[in-house]
Design a protein around this motif. Structure first.
Motif, mmCIF file in Angstrom:
data_model
loop_
_atom_site.group_PDB
_atom_site.id
_atom_site.type_symbol
_atom_site.label_atom_id
_atom_site.label_comp_id
_atom_site.label_asym_id
_atom_site.label_seq_id
_atom_site.Cartn_x
_atom_site.Cartn_y
_atom_site.Cartn_z
ATOM 1 N N LEU A 93 -11.291 -2.239 -4.611
ATOM 2 C CA LEU A 93 -11.137 -1.363 -5.768
ATOM 3 C C LEU A 93 -10.572 -2.112 -6.973
ATOM 4 O O LEU A 93 -10.660 -1.646 -8.094
ATOM 5 C CB LEU A 93 -10.230 -0.173 -5.438
ATOM 6 C CG LEU A 93 -10.748 0.796 -4.378
ATOM 7 C CD1 LEU A 93 -9.708 1.871 -4.082
ATOM 8 C CD2 LEU A 93 -12.060 1.423 -4.832
ATOM 9 N N GLY A 94 -9.935 -3.251 -6.719
ATOM 10 C CA GLY A 94 -9.397 -4.064 -7.803
ATOM 11 C C GLY A 94 -7.921 -3.879 -8.074
ATOM 12 O O GLY A 94 -7.323 -4.690 -8.789
ATOM 13 N N ILE B 233 0.148 3.477 -6.639
ATOM 14 C CA ILE B 233 1.155 2.419 -6.717
ATOM 15 C C ILE B 233 0.823 1.335 -5.705
ATOM 16 O O ILE B 233 0.498 1.630 -4.555
ATOM 17 C CB ILE B 233 2.559 2.983 -6.450
ATOM 18 C CG1 ILE B 233 2.941 3.950 -7.574
ATOM 19 C CG2 ILE B 233 3.594 1.866 -6.317
ATOM 20 C CD1 ILE B 233 4.246 4.674 -7.357
ATOM 21 N N VAL B 234 0.928 0.090 -6.167
ATOM 22 C CA VAL B 234 0.765 -1.063 -5.289
ATOM 23 C C VAL B 234 2.132 -1.712 -5.151
ATOM 24 O O VAL B 234 2.798 -1.991 -6.152
ATOM 25 C CB VAL B 234 -0.253 -2.073 -5.872
ATOM 26 C CG1 VAL B 234 -0.334 -3.314 -5.002
ATOM 27 C CG2 VAL B 234 -1.626 -1.423 -6.012
ATOM 28 N N ILE C 113 -13.550 0.188 -11.546
ATOM 29 C CA ILE C 113 -13.916 1.187 -10.525
ATOM 30 C C ILE C 113 -12.867 2.299 -10.475
ATOM 31 O O ILE C 113 -13.198 3.473 -10.375
ATOM 32 C CB ILE C 113 -14.065 0.526 -9.135
ATOM 33 C CG1 ILE C 113 -15.256 -0.419 -9.134
ATOM 34 C CG2 ILE C 113 -14.209 1.568 -8.038
ATOM 35 C CD1 ILE C 113 -15.382 -1.265 -7.881
ATOM 36 N N GLY C 114 -11.597 1.912 -10.562
ATOM 37 C CA GLY C 114 -10.523 2.902 -10.547
ATOM 38 C C GLY C 114 -10.581 3.834 -11.741
ATOM 39 O O GLY C 114 -10.379 5.045 -11.620
ATOM 40 N N ARG C 115 -10.838 3.271 -12.909
ATOM 41 C CA ARG C 115 -10.933 4.094 -14.129
ATOM 42 C C ARG C 115 -12.119 5.056 -14.031
ATOM 43 O O ARG C 115 -12.000 6.239 -14.339
ATOM 44 C CB ARG C 115 -11.068 3.201 -15.354
ATOM 45 C CG ARG C 115 -11.067 3.964 -16.673
ATOM 46 C CD ARG C 115 -11.129 3.060 -17.874
ATOM 47 N NE ARG C 115 -10.020 2.154 -17.992
ATOM 48 C CZ ARG C 115 -8.801 2.462 -18.426
ATOM 49 N NH1 ARG C 115 -8.536 3.699 -18.769
ATOM 50 N NH2 ARG C 115 -7.861 1.551 -18.512
ATOM 51 N N GLY D 144 -1.080 -1.376 -0.538
ATOM 52 C CA GLY D 144 -2.049 -1.363 -1.616
ATOM 53 C C GLY D 144 -2.845 -0.084 -1.685
ATOM 54 O O GLY D 144 -2.584 0.871 -0.966
ATOM 55 N N LEU D 145 -3.825 -0.110 -2.566
ATOM 56 C CA LEU D 145 -4.714 1.039 -2.743
ATOM 57 C C LEU D 145 -6.088 0.788 -2.138
ATOM 58 O O LEU D 145 -6.999 1.578 -2.314
ATOM 59 C CB LEU D 145 -4.853 1.370 -4.234
ATOM 60 C CG LEU D 145 -3.587 1.871 -4.900
ATOM 61 C CD1 LEU D 145 -3.799 2.061 -6.390
ATOM 62 C CD2 LEU D 145 -3.129 3.177 -4.270
#
Length: 90
Positions: free
Chosen positions: A52-53, A26-27, A17-19, A47-48
Motif C-alpha cells: 500500500l506504500g 498509523i505505522v 493507493i491510500g489516497r 504497519g498498514l
C-alpha cells in the motif's frame, strides 16, 4: 516533538493507493539513535500492510530524519532504541 511533527508534515508523501482508497492509519516504526545521533536499524513494528506504500513511506521518513541528540548515561553518549507512531491522515 513539535519539530518532529513539523518534519513529518513537511516531508510526508501520502501513498497514491491510500489516497485513492481513502485509507488512513498509523505505522509504528522502531529505530536506534546511535551514540553519534544518527538513525540506524529502522523497521516497521506495526504497519498498514505491504504494497500500500504506507510502511515504505514511514521508513523513508525515519531514515531521512536529521541526526538526533544522543542519550547520555553519566558522562558518555549511548545508543537508544525508540518507537514512534507516524499517522497517515487525509
Amino acid at each position: 516533538l513539535l519539530d518532529l511533527a513539523q518534519f513529518f508534515e513537511d516531508h510526508l508523501i501520502y501513498p497514491r493507493i491510500g489516497r485513492a482508497n481513502l485509507i488512513e492509519g498509523i505505522v509504528l516504526v522502531e529505530f536506534t539513535v546511535a551514540a553519534d545521533g544518527s538513525i540506524e536499524n529502522a523497521k516497521v513494528i506495526k504497519g498498514l500492510g505491504q504494497g500500500l506504500g504506507f510502511d515504505e513511506e514511514a521508513l523513508r521518513l525515519v531514515n531521512m530524519m536529521p541526526n538526533w541528540t544522543p542519550a547520555q548515561q553519566g558522562t558518555r553518549t549511548v545508543a537508544t532504541k525508540l518507537r514512534i507512531p507516524i499517522a497517515f491522515v487525509l
